[in-house]
Design an enzyme around this catalytic site. Structure first.
Site, PDB file in Angstrom:
ATOM      1  N   VAL A 198       0.827  -1.213   0.000  1.00 49.34           N
ATOM      2  CA  VAL A 198       0.000   0.000   0.000  1.00 49.34           C
ATOM      3  C   VAL A 198       0.855   1.255   0.000  1.00 49.34           C
ATOM      4  O   VAL A 198       0.660   2.168  -0.797  1.00 49.34           O
ATOM      5  CB  VAL A 198      -0.942   0.004   1.225  1.00 49.34           C
ATOM      6  CG1 VAL A 198      -1.704   1.325   1.307  1.00 49.34           C
ATOM      7  CG2 VAL A 198      -1.899  -1.168   1.163  1.00 49.34           C
ATOM      8  N   ASP A 236      10.261   3.231   6.650  1.00 49.24           N
ATOM      9  CA  ASP A 236       9.928   1.861   7.033  1.00 49.24           C
ATOM     10  C   ASP A 236      10.959   1.398   8.062  1.00 49.24           C
ATOM     11  O   ASP A 236      12.145   1.738   7.949  1.00 49.24           O
ATOM     12  CB  ASP A 236       9.937   0.935   5.819  1.00 49.24           C
ATOM     13  CG  ASP A 236       9.149  -0.349   6.053  1.00 49.24           C
ATOM     14  OD1 ASP A 236       8.091  -0.512   5.447  1.00 49.24           O
ATOM     15  OD2 ASP A 236       9.613  -1.175   6.865  1.00 49.24           O
ATOM     16  N   ARG A 282      14.379  -3.467   3.546  1.00 47.30           N
ATOM     17  CA  ARG A 282      13.417  -2.934   2.571  1.00 47.30           C
ATOM     18  C   ARG A 282      13.889  -1.567   2.057  1.00 47.30           C
ATOM     19  O   ARG A 282      13.817  -1.285   0.866  1.00 47.30           O
ATOM     20  CB  ARG A 282      12.041  -2.820   3.228  1.00 47.30           C
ATOM     21  CG  ARG A 282      10.964  -2.140   2.388  1.00 47.30           C
ATOM     22  CD  ARG A 282      10.585  -2.941   1.185  1.00 47.30           C
ATOM     23  NE  ARG A 282       9.345  -2.460   0.575  1.00 47.30           N
ATOM     24  CZ  ARG A 282       8.964  -2.747  -0.654  1.00 47.30           C
ATOM     25  NH1 ARG A 282       9.718  -3.511  -1.419  1.00 47.30           N
ATOM     26  NH2 ARG A 282       7.827  -2.283  -1.134  1.00 47.30           N
ATOM     27  N   THR A 328      -2.465  -4.357   9.235  1.00 54.25           N
ATOM     28  CA  THR A 328      -3.344  -4.603  10.383  1.00 54.25           C
ATOM     29  C   THR A 328      -3.779  -6.068  10.345  1.00 54.25           C
ATOM     30  O   THR A 328      -4.854  -6.391   9.833  1.00 54.25           O
ATOM     31  CB  THR A 328      -4.573  -3.671  10.363  1.00 54.25           C
ATOM     32  OG1 THR A 328      -5.112  -3.615   9.030  1.00 54.25           O
ATOM     33  CG2 THR A 328      -4.206  -2.271  10.797  1.00 54.25           C
ATOM     34  N   THR A 357      -6.540  -0.649   7.165  1.00 48.94           N
ATOM     35  CA  THR A 357      -7.911  -1.106   7.380  1.00 48.94           C
ATOM     36  C   THR A 357      -8.134  -1.451   8.846  1.00 48.94           C
ATOM     37  O   THR A 357      -7.385  -2.228   9.439  1.00 48.94           O
ATOM     38  CB  THR A 357      -8.209  -2.340   6.518  1.00 48.94           C
ATOM     39  OG1 THR A 357      -7.938  -2.024   5.155  1.00 48.94           O
ATOM     40  CG2 THR A 357      -9.663  -2.762   6.663  1.00 48.94           C
ATOM     41  N   CYS A 417      -6.162  -9.004   3.329  1.00 44.00           N
ATOM     42  CA  CYS A 417      -7.365  -8.169   3.237  1.00 44.00           C
ATOM     43  C   CYS A 417      -8.643  -8.987   3.429  1.00 44.00           C
ATOM     44  O   CYS A 417      -9.222  -9.003   4.502  1.00 44.00           O
ATOM     45  CB  CYS A 417      -7.396  -7.441   1.891  1.00 44.00           C
ATOM     46  SG  CYS A 417      -6.140  -6.170   1.735  1.00 44.00           S
ATOM     47  N   ARG A 419       1.444 -13.724   2.702  1.00 43.98           N
ATOM     48  CA  ARG A 419       0.801 -13.575   4.002  1.00 43.98           C
ATOM     49  C   ARG A 419      -0.553 -14.286   4.045  1.00 43.98           C
ATOM     50  O   ARG A 419      -1.365 -14.158   3.141  1.00 43.98           O
ATOM     51  CB  ARG A 419       0.605 -12.087   4.327  1.00 43.98           C
ATOM     52  CG  ARG A 419       1.893 -11.355   4.683  1.00 43.98           C
ATOM     53  CD  ARG A 419       1.653  -9.889   4.924  1.00 43.98           C
ATOM     54  NE  ARG A 419       1.270  -9.202   3.700  1.00 43.98           N
ATOM     55  CZ  ARG A 419       0.921  -7.905   3.661  1.00 43.98           C
ATOM     56  NH1 ARG A 419       0.898  -7.198   4.776  1.00 43.98           N
ATOM     57  NH2 ARG A 419       0.597  -7.345   2.520  1.00 43.98           N
TER      58      ARG A 419
END
Length: 443
Positions: free
Chosen positions: A17, A35, A40, A86, A121, A272, A343
């Site tokens: 995102v 981050d 990364r 999240t 979210t 998600c 994930r």
């Protein structure tokens, strides 16, 4: 409130995102991509994005974007956009730890008049009930919102907004700027400022919500609705299997009507659709309501990987195979096609089920990162080819390379006179597969 292009902006969390957002803003204004993962940051500074959400050319085009894992550098920014994950814990309860830690990090550098926008979210109310108190505690400032706007001087407070992410990982058509953005803010002026900020990069336009809580709710029900629709066709798949009817043929027939929704059965994992409904049910239970439909859909979808494995094993036994001595090959471990994200991959549940029967399981994936798979699941990715054929082939993810194959090309990957093909995504013509000697199971 000033959100002009000269005001330094930080994007906190550079995953699926955050990075596309930082890159797009970085084409127009000074942006700090932050981050906590130093690896990364080094990867992005080297011009490579392992999530495959951005190209090397796009990274170069973001000329005003720089990267850092040093939280002290956030102090120069005035707008903060939080895009951390999240997840849920083992008990399927919201794990807000990343969000709380990100809020504390920002709070320590927050200045009067600063704006903090959340994209992660969450359940309705989480921004103001969980994140804002952390910002206040760490900064010593007060949150300015519609209820106290006249009481708190601007030099003593900060503002918040919420604009839920709508990134569809792996989708190269419906990208960030082409998806309408919901926006909201803690005051009327803040809401307008947040909307103006996003309108500067989102060509599809924006949708101003009346409050932060409405924007939070809108996001979480988007994925919950999709989860329930998939659960419905998954349940149909279970039913039709018992009736001896091919699910895909039924759905194609029903799809001849213009308003029939084209959902297909499958595994629901990822960060998600397989997670967000639990945020909504958590909040529902907190206010004394026991959600029945949402949780029923979650139960169905969470069990589909085991259902696939058990029906494949059932077919093996019907074929006279000695299941514990068989070798199973699985193509694909990411949670969706053409995306390296592993994930909450439900393919792992399938692997464990086969292993529980004593079978040797070989997993291959052309897109996933082998080191990440090893670290997260203890699974070593291997090649599945004619040199090391399997008894059972499970095509679990619809990567383009797998879709392009034919049953005739799959056949050399298997040994024996009657191998089994578990076509989870119904990628292949089942009659062509049968003509190649496969016994076929598909959802």
């Amino acid at each position: 409130m000033d959100t002009s292009s000269t005001l330094p902006l930080a994007v906190v969390g550079l995953g699926y995102v955050g990075l596309p957002l930082a890159v797009e803003f970085g084409r127009h204004r000074p942006v700090l991509g932050f981050d906590i993962n130093a690896h990364r940051i080094a990867e992005l500074q080297g011009g490579h994005d392992s999530t495959l959400e951005t190209t090397a050319e796009q990274l170069v085009a973001a000329r005003q974007l720089r990267y850092s894992s040093d939280a002290a550098e956030l102090a120069a920014c005035r707008i903060f956009i939080v895009t951390v994950p999240t997840p849920v814990d083992d008990a399927m309860q919201p794990d807000l730890t990343p969000l709380i830690k990100a809020s504390a990090t920002i709070g320590r550098v927050l200045k009067p008049g600063d704006l903090v926008i959340y994209e992660s979210t969450v359940y309705p109310g989480a921004t103001e009930e969980v994140c804002v108190p952390e910002l206040e505690r760490a900064s010593g400032l007060r949150y300015i919102h519609r209820g106290n706007e006249g009481e708190v001087p601007p030099e003593q407070g900060f503002y918040c907004g919420y604009s839920p992410e709508r990134i569809n990982p792996g989708d190269k058509v419906n990208t960030l700027t082409k998806i309408k953005k919901i926006t909201s803010g803690s005051t009327a002026a803040t809401a307008q400022a947040v909307d103006t900020l996003y309108a500067s990069i989102i060509t599809a336009g924006t949708y101003p919500a009346s409050s932060i809580k409405v924007a939070e709710a809108a996001k979480v029900i988007e994925n919950t609705q999709r989860d329930l629709n998939i659960a419905f066709v998954n349940e149909l798949s279970v039913l039709f299997a018992r009736l001896g009817i091919d699910t895909v043929e039924v759905l194609e027939a029903a799809g001849s009507k213009w308003n029939f929704l084209p959902f297909r059965p499958g595994l629901v994992g990822g960060h998600c659709i397989g997670v967000d409904p639990y945020y909504l049910t958590h909040k529902a239970q907190a206010v004394g309501y026991n959600p029945q439909v949402i949780l029923a859909g979650r139960r169905i979808n969470d069990n589909m990987a085991r259902y696939v494995a058990r029906n494949t094993i059932k077919l093996m036994l019907q074929q006279g195979m000695d299941a514990p001595r068989c070798k199973v090959g699985i193509l694909g471990i990411t949670f969706k096609e053409n995306c390296p994200d592993i994930r909450n991959s439900k393919v792992v549940d399938m692997v464990r089920e086969f292993q529980g029967w004593g079978m040797q399981v070989v997993v291959s994936d052309l897109v996933a990162d082998a080191e990440e798979v090893r670290h997260e699941y203890g699974i070593e990715l291997q090649a599945i080819d004619a040199a090391y054929p399997v008894d059972v082939l499970v095509v679990a993810v619809g990567h383009s390379a797998y879709r392009a194959m034919t049953p005739a090309q799959l056949r050399p990957l298997c040994r024996g006179d009657k191998p089994i093909l578990a076509d989870v995504k119904s990628l292949y013509d089942r009659h062509d597969a049968a003509a190649q000697g496969f016994a076929v199971f598909r959802l």
